[in-house]
Design an enzyme around this catalytic site. Structure first.
Site, short mmCIF file in Angstrom:
data_model
loop_
_atom_site.label_atom_id
_atom_site.label_comp_id
_atom_site.label_asym_id
_atom_site.label_seq_id
_atom_site.Cartn_x
_atom_site.Cartn_y
_atom_site.Cartn_z
N ASP A 1 6.97 -13.62 -4.14
CA ASP A 1 5.67 -13.08 -3.77
C ASP A 1 4.62 -13.55 -4.77
O ASP A 1 4.67 -13.20 -5.96
CB ASP A 1 5.77 -11.55 -3.78
CG ASP A 1 4.46 -10.85 -3.46
OD1 ASP A 1 3.45 -11.54 -3.21
OD2 ASP A 1 4.46 -9.61 -3.44
N TRP B 1 0.82 -1.21 0.00
CA TRP B 1 0.00 0.00 0.00
C TRP B 1 0.85 1.26 0.00
O TRP B 1 0.41 2.32 -0.43
CB TRP B 1 -0.97 0.01 1.19
CG TRP B 1 -2.38 -0.23 0.78
CD1 TRP B 1 -3.08 -1.40 0.85
CD2 TRP B 1 -3.28 0.72 0.20
NE1 TRP B 1 -4.35 -1.23 0.35
CE2 TRP B 1 -4.50 0.07 -0.05
CE3 TRP B 1 -3.17 2.07 -0.14
CZ2 TRP B 1 -5.61 0.70 -0.60
CZ3 TRP B 1 -4.27 2.72 -0.69
CH2 TRP B 1 -5.47 2.04 -0.92
#
Length: 315
Positions: free
Chosen positions: A264, A138
């Site tokens: 990831d 974020w």
């Protein structure tokens, strides 16, 4: 008789007691606080206290490190020493709802635009310019939006496992699963989430440090709502600003470097569209490193050295 002045609304919030952080020994820098937002300001409501670390010479090039979900400035403890040793100024905010920053208790108090406004207000308060930005998760949604809206403010950008969603790529299945989990799980296990997104094994003390900001469910409103705020629907209210920022990134010709953790499952390959889209990414030594989503935990010093080298090469 004069009419009454309308009462200005304030944000219902909680603050994490400082004693929750007392046992943390590996994030030694003294927190500072700035007030962001204004009562009655729907775009940037407040007043809210935003915590940050600000270390290094005031006249040195400034590196802004933006964390994401559900972490706080502690995520950067392996990077800050390397940056300071290189003579840089390092600013590490705790986003509103995280770390030592104030935490509105109503999920509706959070929006994408407000997070951008709160973070920009902190940068304004500190007078930050010619910023070298490092952003992840974020932190990238907020940071890259700021770059798109104020490109002149940023001298260079480094992205690690982050992106700027603007309807160009469909969300991955892994992200959809994560968003559903964050919305519906009765318990949001902060340190377990960080541990799952990290390649190496976190110690008991490190897990405790990630849990420290959230002593009750009321403190978790910001963390719980963050995945829901990611704009994936064309009708999302954030999408017009997202598309404008994405278009502006397509004109950003200052140094732009991607250092991603390749393990990831959500964003391990999210660097490709950024590198193809941003002119400043051309010719940079982009790398996919042996790290997970929280790449700062796995290869923090390596990331910091990449930032130091970029500043040295392009100053």
């Amino acid at each position: 008789m004069s009419p009454k002045t309308p009462r200005q609304a304030t944000v219902d919030l909680v603050r994490t007691p400082e004693e929750r952080f007392a046992a943390i020994s590996d994030y030694p820098w003294t927190p500072q606080y700035a007030e962001v937002g204004s009562p009655g300001d729907d775009t940037c409501p407040g007043p809210l206290r935003m915590a940050y670390v600000d270390e290094g010479p005031r006249d040195a090039p400034v590196v802004l490190l933006l964390h994401g979900e559900p972490t706080w400035g502690y995520l950067y403890r392996h990077m800050v020493p390397v940056l300071l040793d290189a003579g840089l100024r390092v600013v590490v905010p705790d986003l509103v709802g995280f770390g030592r920053s104030d935490k509105p208790t109503d999920p509706a108090a959070y929006s994408y635009a407000r997070h951008v406004a709160w973070t920009r207000a902190l940068c304004d308060e500190l007078g930050l310019a010619d910023i070298t930005l490092f952003c992840q998760d974020w932190g990238s949604l907020i940071g890259l939006r700021m770059v798109g809206e104020q490109p002149e403010r940023f001298a260079r950008v480094v992205v690690g496992n982050g992106f700027l969603p603007a309807g160009e790529q469909a969300p991955t299945t892994a992200f959809r699963v994560w968003r559903a989990f964050a919305r519906w799980t009765p318990v949001l296990p902060i340190s377990r989430i960080v541990a799952v997104g990290t390649h190496r094994t976190l110690s008991k003390a490190e897990r405790a440090a990630y849990d420290a900001p959230f002593p009750t469910r009321r403190h978790l409103a910001g963390a719980r709502v963050f995945p829901k705020l990611v704009p994936t629907d064309p009708d999302d209210p954030a999408m017009p600003a997202q598309r404008a920022a994405w278009a502006a990134l397509g004109r950003y010709d200052r140094p732009f470097l991607c250092l991603f953790g390749k393990l990831d499952p959500i964003l391990g390959r999210g660097d490709g569209p950024l590198i193809a889209h941003v002119p400043g990414a051309k010719g940079q030594p982009h790398a996919r490193l042996v790290g997970g989503h929280f790449v700062q935990e796995d290869v923090g010093p390596e990331l910091a050295r990449g930032i130091v080298d970029l500043v040295a090469r392009t100053s």
